[in-house]
Design an enzyme around this catalytic site. Structure first.
Site, PDB file in Angstrom:
ATOM      1  N   THR A  88      32.411 -32.163  40.898  1.00  0.00           N
ATOM      2  CA  THR A  88      33.845 -32.099  40.652  1.00  0.00           C
ATOM      3  C   THR A  88      34.471 -31.274  41.764  1.00  0.00           C
ATOM      4  OG1 THR A  88      33.651 -32.382  38.288  1.00  0.00           O
ATOM      5  CG2 THR A  88      35.648 -31.330  39.062  1.00  0.00           C
TER       6      THR A  88
ATOM      7  N   PHE B  31      37.372 -29.010  42.834  1.00  0.00           N
ATOM      8  CA  PHE B  31      38.423 -28.144  42.300  1.00  0.00           C
ATOM      9  C   PHE B  31      39.320 -27.711  43.455  1.00  0.00           C
ATOM     10  CE2 PHE B  31      35.127 -27.789  39.154  1.00  0.00           C
ATOM     11  CZ  PHE B  31      35.813 -27.684  37.954  1.00  0.00           C
TER      12      PHE B  31
END
Ligand code: PEP
Ligand code: MN
Length: 647
Positions: free
Chosen positions: A539, A541
């Protein structure tokens, strides 16, 4: 032979197992591996393995085929993860230890620590006692050197590892070092192994220059049998007929060790190769072959080094190696551990007008950073990597409150996900950027997502009937969940919230899918680690901050480094070639696109917004020119920020 005891075995039952084995002529040792209590039995005794397996409190009996029982994979199937201070070695991470061959002075070790940390090393190495081939060579500063090292480790927040050469000095060194190194020449110094293994410190065991893999593992066995569970193996080259290099790096030992043993294995390319210019290539080969990390010699001025100068990397070479290791790690399904840099917050351009903003300014250290979710959330992990484990935090319920907290100043920055490698963009956050023009992206970081099955201490996998997680958590663990069709899935807003709910409800039959940190944060147990279908699950960020004029604070890990990337969102007129015209502006200035995605504009059917990430050219003027020109070709234009990777 290994007898694995059940988790809740009573003292009486354990004693019965011991007596049973002793009566049949076995010498026995007890050992713990994380959760498991194990009795290792050796000798010429004879036993009926089935009968032994039926004794109360015996979970399993493994008749190991190897002479190194405690170190064997047959004894423990999972990888052992060794903790040195707050640094982990093993599992899905690459851990890099760096420093000089020898501690030469307080200034030298401080200077080296500062530079290896700046490049991202998480542990500091350095010899205070040097076993040298020649008695006339520099023998090290001894305890004084170790004190300098301890001070450098503390100053730069890095646990230290240093060589121990005798059982007597091991005792003196115990409170000053975080990890003992047993050098290649001492790999079979059994009295030293027994002493070092009994002092309760992790041990880095280097392979002897002429040791077979089995001899090396038997030396690890000495350490384990003496009481420690924290042993890391280090391949550092063996003696062969080849003399061009100092030793011959035995790359094949890495996968062999991985199958024979559960212990982490790292590689020392410096002593293996002995030639500075060849060290980085060997280091990368080791990572590709499955090593859990590296220990590398680095010296600020190798030409002046008192030992091993010719194989010590210059700081710039080490910086380059770290970047290469970082790029390579995901290929082997791992992530490079990096030390968060000290807390200082620079103010940097998020420009158009980047050029003018290169004069970085700083603001308040220790100001809180916002993230959405409970403690242990993946976003909190990302936050800790960028701002340090002890960074002050504001927890919110949802992404909008993160933007609000940054806007109203109750948080100095925020951390929000924008993209997952399997699930795609997080549109909610892109929408928020458009609604909050005063908020800019000031940094990014990619976190590997390793999902775990988490439950109460008393639960086991067969007693579970309900699973809670974010819907993405379910989707990403589909193959694992398909093996348990009877489980009921309950969706939650956030993976860590699902974990917290188990504690709140005191539920025993419920498990959650979330990160290991969430289990730790809520005092629950990981029943199974790494249950995601695709391990290449990342992921991205971004770190957000409030713009002041055309500037915004940047995360501490960036200091005053220039941005490398910018994010834009725009729409184009509905006419032929309009997107092409925008792309052409960038192409002609040599600006690389790393992302181009279109998505429907809410409330305007058949109109689209483009999400674009671009590389920053060296010249700020060129970039400002591109932005100015793009504005003339687009309908709606948002500059989300110019930034670089924060870790
Ligand atoms: C060292 O790490 O500085 C060292 C002496 O290594 P080895 O024992 O592998 O030769
Ligand atoms: Mn050395």
């Amino acid at each position: 032979m290994i007898v694995v005891l059940s988790k809740g075995i009573s003292g009486h039952d354990k004693e019965m197992v011991r007596i049973y084995l002793k009566d049949r002529g076995f010498a026995i040792r007890e050992q713990r591996f994380g959760e498991d209590a194990i009795i290792g039995a050796s000798g010429k005794g004879v036993v009926d393995v089935r009968e032994l397996g039926l004794l109360p409190g015996v979970e399993r009996v493994a008749a190991t085929s190897k002479p190194f029982e405690l170190a064997s994979r047959e004894t423990r199937a999972e990888d052992t993860i060794v903790m040195v201070g707050n640094v982990k070695i093993g599992g899905s991470r690459i851990t890099v230890i760096a420093g000089p061959c020898a501690v030469e002075s307080e200034d030298q070790i401080m200077e080296t620590a500062a530079c290896v940390r700046e490049s991202g090393a998480v542990m500091l190495r350095g010899g205070a006692y040097k076993p040298r081939t020649s008695p006339y060579a520099f023998q090290g500063l001894g305890m004084r050197g170790l004190e300098f090292m301890k001070a450098a480790g503390e100053q730069y927040g890095m646990p230290i590892v240093t060589e121990v050469v005798s059982p007597e000095t091991a005792v003196q060194m115990k409170d000053l070092t975080d990890m003992f190194q047993i050098g290649a020449r001492n790999m079979q110094n059994f009295e030293l192994l027994k002493k070092a293994g009994s002092l309760g410190k992790p041990v880095l065991l280097k392979r002897g220059p002429s040791a077979t893999i089995e001899e090396w593992l038997l030396s690890a066995e000495y350490l384990l049998a003496s009481g420690t569970r924290d042993v890391v193996l280090c391949e550092r080259g063996i003696r062969t007929f080849e003399t061009y290099t100092r030793n011959t790096l035995d790359i094949s030992a890495i996968p062999v060790i991985k199958s024979l043993s559960h212990l982490p294995v790292i590689v020392d390319p410096s002593h293996a190769v002995g030639i500075r210019a060849k060290v980085s290539a060997a280091a990368l080969a080791a990572i590709a072959a499955g090593a859990d990390g590296l220990t590398v010699e680095v010296h600020p001025r190798p030409d002046e080094a008192l030992s091993d100068g010719p194989q010590s990397l210059y700081p710039e070479q080490f910086e380059k190696l770290m970047r290469d290791v970082e790029a390579l790690s995901p290929v082997v399904g791992k992530e490079l551990l990096r030390t968060p840099r000290p807390h200082h917050h620079a103010v940097f351009g998020t420009g158009p007008g980047i050029g003018a903003a290169a004069d970085a300014a700083f603001f308040d250290a220790g100001a809180p950073v916002a993230f959405s979710g409970e403690s242990g959330a993946y976003a909190e992990q990302a936050l800790m990597r960028a701002f340090g484990d002890d960074a002050a935090r504001v927890q919110t319920d949802g992404f909008k409150p993160v933007f609000d907290a940054v806007l109203d100043g109750s948080a100095s920055a925020g951390v929000v996900p924008v993209e997952n490698s399997l699930a795609g963009s997080v549109h909610e956050n892109y929408d928020l950027f458009l609604r909050y023009p005063d908020i800019a992206i000031v940094g990014e970081l990619k976190l590997r997502i390793v999902h775990c099955l988490i439950a109460d201490e008393r639960a086991d996998i067969d007693s579970i009937s309900v699973i809670r997680s974010h819907p993405q958590g379910f989707a990403q663990c589909r193959e694992f969940l398909d093996k348990h069709p009877a489980w009921i899935l309950e969706p939650y807003n956030n993976t860590a919230t699902a974990v917290a709910s188990i504690v709140r409800d005191g539920a025993v039959k419920v498990a959650a899918i979330a990160g290991e940190a969430a289990a730790r944060a809520h005092g629950l147990r990981v029943l199974k680690e790494g249950i995601e279908t695709n391990p290449l699950n990342y992921t991205r960020f971004v770190i957000i901050a409030r713009r002041v004029g055309d500037k915004a604070p940047v995360p501490p890990s960036l200091g005053s480094l220039k941005p490398t990337k910018a994010s834009l969102v725009f729409s184009v007129p509905d006419e032929p070639g309009s997107l092409f015209a925008c792309l052409k502006i960038m192409s002609e200035r040599g600006i690389n696109l790393s992302k181009l995605e279109s998505r429907p504009i809410q409330g305007k059917p058949w109109e689209y917004l483009f999400y674009v990430d671009v590389s920053m050219p060296d010249s700020a003027e060129v970039f400002d020119g591109v932005i100015a020109e793009l504005k003339t070709k687009t309908r709606e234009f948002h500059f989300l920020g110019a930034y670089r990777a924060a870790v």
